[in-house]
Scaffold this active site. Structure first.
Site, PDB file in Angstrom:
ATOM      1  N   HIS A 190      49.191  -0.826  20.939  1.00  0.00           N
ATOM      2  CA  HIS A 190      50.567  -0.510  20.967  1.00  0.00           C
ATOM      3  C   HIS A 190      51.667  -1.509  20.657  1.00  0.00           C
ATOM      4  O   HIS A 190      52.551  -1.578  19.882  1.00  0.00           O
ATOM      5  CB  HIS A 190      50.826   0.783  21.912  1.00  0.00           C
ATOM      6  CG  HIS A 190      49.810   1.943  22.050  1.00  0.00           C
ATOM      7  ND1 HIS A 190      49.697   2.662  20.910  1.00  0.00           N
ATOM      8  CD2 HIS A 190      49.272   2.180  22.884  1.00  0.00           C
ATOM      9  CE1 HIS A 190      48.720   3.766  21.371  1.00  0.00           C
ATOM     10  NE2 HIS A 190      48.354   3.101  22.596  1.00  0.00           N
ATOM     11  N   HIS A 248      49.801  10.100  18.876  1.00  0.00           N
ATOM     12  CA  HIS A 248      48.822  11.120  18.242  1.00  0.00           C
ATOM     13  C   HIS A 248      49.422  12.020  17.408  1.00  0.00           C
ATOM     14  O   HIS A 248      49.112  12.440  16.306  1.00  0.00           O
ATOM     15  CB  HIS A 248      47.909  11.677  19.497  1.00  0.00           C
ATOM     16  CG  HIS A 248      47.188  10.706  20.155  1.00  0.00           C
ATOM     17  ND1 HIS A 248      46.193  11.173  21.019  1.00  0.00           N
ATOM     18  CD2 HIS A 248      46.753   9.313  19.926  1.00  0.00           C
ATOM     19  CE1 HIS A 248      45.699  10.212  21.496  1.00  0.00           C
ATOM     20  NE2 HIS A 248      46.068   9.107  20.738  1.00  0.00           N
TER      21      HIS A 248
END
Length: 305
Positions: free
Chosen positions: A264, A78
């Site tokens: 990811h 993030h």
């Protein structure tokens, strides 16, 4: 020339780790041209600096984790996404635990923090990784792909068989030549299913997770009283994650990214595949900012909106 960027002043915040539930102090510091984004575990007896790079990503099951010399910094995506969205090339990130604080589950707090510090252009050319040949990674029906493109655009498709997600759309395409990251992507929060959160807690994970930092769903609906921030917040958050995952390559990409159910691990495998083929990319700079792709030469003082 189109210049590299860092922040003007030191900024600090405190939050909790999503999985550990522990308090984490986060400090962002300006860095010299060519430094890149460097995470520092300042809580260790001898602090360890871990530069963000595709090859430093280890564990990717629940988040992107940077690792070096036995030290880890987890959940970097993030903050990396916010750096990508604001064009930050050089930054020191000091943390007092092995996890970046989750804040509100989106990139908005990090965008606000960086903008509070102020953004400063540096006297060095901004370096881009220009994709020159298609690169693709597949895992069963999942895939992630980079194609040559003069700019940065993403197309992401998720496949969550859930009535609330179905209703909001499973696919999103964004070209940053005409889309504001800050307005359209940054505020999208991470999400999870109530039964998974319970299972994770039994495994000692998600201890810091709550409706303050995630969208929580049961089998049928969204449990958060305040609902969604965007009509398509679920797929937008996956795109936010992908932007952060891709930015660990060390420079902004000039490419078109297409993904189906990627996460990811697949995103990192895609970067490693790209870097393994020297004929698939080149490093470029722009002497004339007007010749750079639209969207990279935005005003450094973009209003938070």
């Amino acid at each position: 020339m189109l210049k590299q960027r860092t922040i003007k002043s030191i900024v600090k915040t405190v939050g909790i780790g999503l999985h550990s539930g522990r308090k984490v102090e986060l400090t962002l510091r300006p860095a010299a041209p060519g430094t890149g984004i460097v995470f520092s575990r300042v809580d260790l007896p001898t602090p360890v600096d871990i530069p963000a790079s595709a090859m430093s990503i280890g564990d990717t099951r629940l988040a992107s984790v940077l690792q070096k010399d036995g030290a880890r910094v987890s959940t970097v995506e993030h903050l990396m996404s916010a750096c990508a969205g604001l064009g930050i090339d050089n930054l020191y990130v000091d943390v007092t635990a092995e996890e970046i604080p989750i804040m509100d589950g989106s990139a908005a707090s990090f965008v606000f923090l960086i903008q509070s510090a102020g953004i400063e252009e540096q006297n060095a050319p901004k370096r881009f990784i220009k994709v020159t040949k298609p690169v693709e990674i597949r895992d069963g029906d999942k895939f992630a792909r980079l194609d040559p493109f003069f700019g940065f655009k993403l197309k992401f498709t998720i496949d969550f068989r859930h009535p609330a997600v179905d209703k909001t759309g499973q696919e999103l395409e964004v070209d940053f030549a005409n889309t504001s990251y800050v307005r359209e992507i940054a505020r999208a929060r991470t999400f999870g299913f109530a039964h998974e959160v319970e299972m994770m807690r039994e495994l000692g994970l998600a201890r810091g997770g709550s409706m303050d930092n995630a969208i929580v769903l049961d089998e049928y609906r969204i449990l958060n009283n305040d609902g969604l921030r965007y009509d398509d917040e679920f797929v937008k958050h996956k795109m936010l994650d992908a932007i952060g995952d891709l930015y660990v390559v060390g420079h902004p990409l000039l490419a078109s990214y297409t993904a189906y159910k990627s996460g990811h691990g697949l995103n990192n495998a895609l970067l490693r595949e790209l870097l393994a083929h020297e004929d698939a990319y080149e490093i470029v700079t722009f002497d004339d900012p007007q010749s750079a792709p639209k969207g990279f030469a935005f005003d450094t003082q973009t209003a938070f909106a």
